[in-house]
Design a protein around this motif. Structure first.
Motif, short mmCIF file in Angstrom:
data_model
loop_
_atom_site.label_atom_id
_atom_site.label_comp_id
_atom_site.label_asym_id
_atom_site.label_seq_id
_atom_site.Cartn_x
_atom_site.Cartn_y
_atom_site.Cartn_z
N THR A 140 -3.75 4.76 -2.30
CA THR A 140 -2.87 5.57 -3.22
C THR A 140 -2.89 6.95 -2.55
O THR A 140 -1.70 7.58 -2.43
N TYR A 180 -0.74 7.09 0.18
CA TYR A 180 0.90 7.07 -0.28
C TYR A 180 1.24 8.42 -0.83
O TYR A 180 2.38 8.87 -0.78
N GLU A 181 0.48 9.02 -1.33
CA GLU A 181 0.76 10.35 -1.77
C GLU A 181 1.08 11.26 -0.73
O GLU A 181 2.03 12.11 -0.85
N THR A 237 6.72 -1.58 -1.77
CA THR A 237 5.42 -0.68 -1.97
C THR A 237 5.91 0.78 -2.50
O THR A 237 5.15 1.57 -3.24
N TYR A 288 4.58 2.17 -6.03
CA TYR A 288 3.90 3.35 -6.06
C TYR A 288 4.36 4.52 -6.92
O TYR A 288 3.79 4.97 -8.04
N GLU A 303 3.09 6.07 -10.58
CA GLU A 303 3.15 7.44 -10.77
C GLU A 303 3.58 7.83 -12.18
O GLU A 303 3.11 8.56 -12.83
N PHE A 350 -2.06 0.66 -7.50
CA PHE A 350 -1.57 2.04 -7.38
C PHE A 350 -2.21 2.83 -8.40
O PHE A 350 -2.66 4.00 -8.48
#
Length: 213
Positions: A67, A70-71, A167, A171, A175, A202
């Protein structure tokens, strides 16, 4: 499908070239990905591997969770890093991320892999009219800027758009769920549904403390 050993060799070669033939640095990056349990979760796409290399080169480390990684990807792709380097953009990173969160939630809730460009533009219009603080925004230009500058959303077939990899959709949907956190009962209703499994993964990474769930 490549055997794991062959895949590792291929990725080490890719990262080695990125780091200007520094195979030692490439090896350390691969080891970091494996040690932190991220390697098997990453899409094996050139874009993702390039983002991993850029993050590692910039931070000299890899985040401890997928996670968090990906941020960093999202910050990079939506221009947050550009803002830090004073590179101008018509739309700032938080606006893009806020819209992409809503787009992903809509698509995932309707189990869509792609969405019509016109519907996406209409969603952007509603977003700016009802939720964003900016006024007189050309929604079509906004969507095109996301396509051209971030490659998070890309064309797919005739007049269709999709997230460049599932993905990213998962993600951004997570969020959105994190910001408007639903009841425990609603979250639990998604368990056992493969379509939602990575979103929940996520979401757990965003939530960090998931004792209640």
């Amino acid at each position: 499908i490549l055997h794991t050993k062959e895949l590792l060799e291929l990725l080490q070669s890719f990262f080695g070239k990125w780091f200007k033939c520094n195979l030692d640095k490439a090896g350390k990056l691969l080891k970091a990905l494996e040690d932190k349990g991220i390697f098997d979760k990453l899409p094996r796409t050139p874009m993702t591997m390039t983002l991993v290399a850029i993050v590692y080169e910039s931070k000299e480390d890899i985040p401890s969770t997928l996670t968090e990684l990906y941020e960093m990807f999202v910050d990079l792709l939506t221009g947050k890093w550009d803002a830090n380097r004073k590179v101008s953009s018509a739309f700032d990173s938080p606006i893009k991320i806020s819209f992409l969160n809503r787009l992903a939630r809509l698509m995932h809730s309707e189990r869509l892999d792609s969405i019509s460009q016109e519907r996406c533009i209409e969603l952007a219009r509603n977003f700016f009219e009802n939720e964003a603080t900016l006024e007189n925004i050309d929604a079509r230009a906004f969507i095109q800027s996301i396509i051209d500058r971030s490659h998070i959303v890309i064309p797919s077939g005739a007049d269709q758009l999709r997230f460049s990899h599932r993905t990213f959709q998962e993600y951004f949907c997570a969020e959105n769920l994190f910001q408007e956190f639903p009841s425990t009962e609603e979250i639990l209703s998604l368990f056992g549904d493969d379509w939602w499994s990575e979103v929940l993964f996520f979401l757990a990474g965003k939530r960090k403390n998931i004792t209640k769930i």
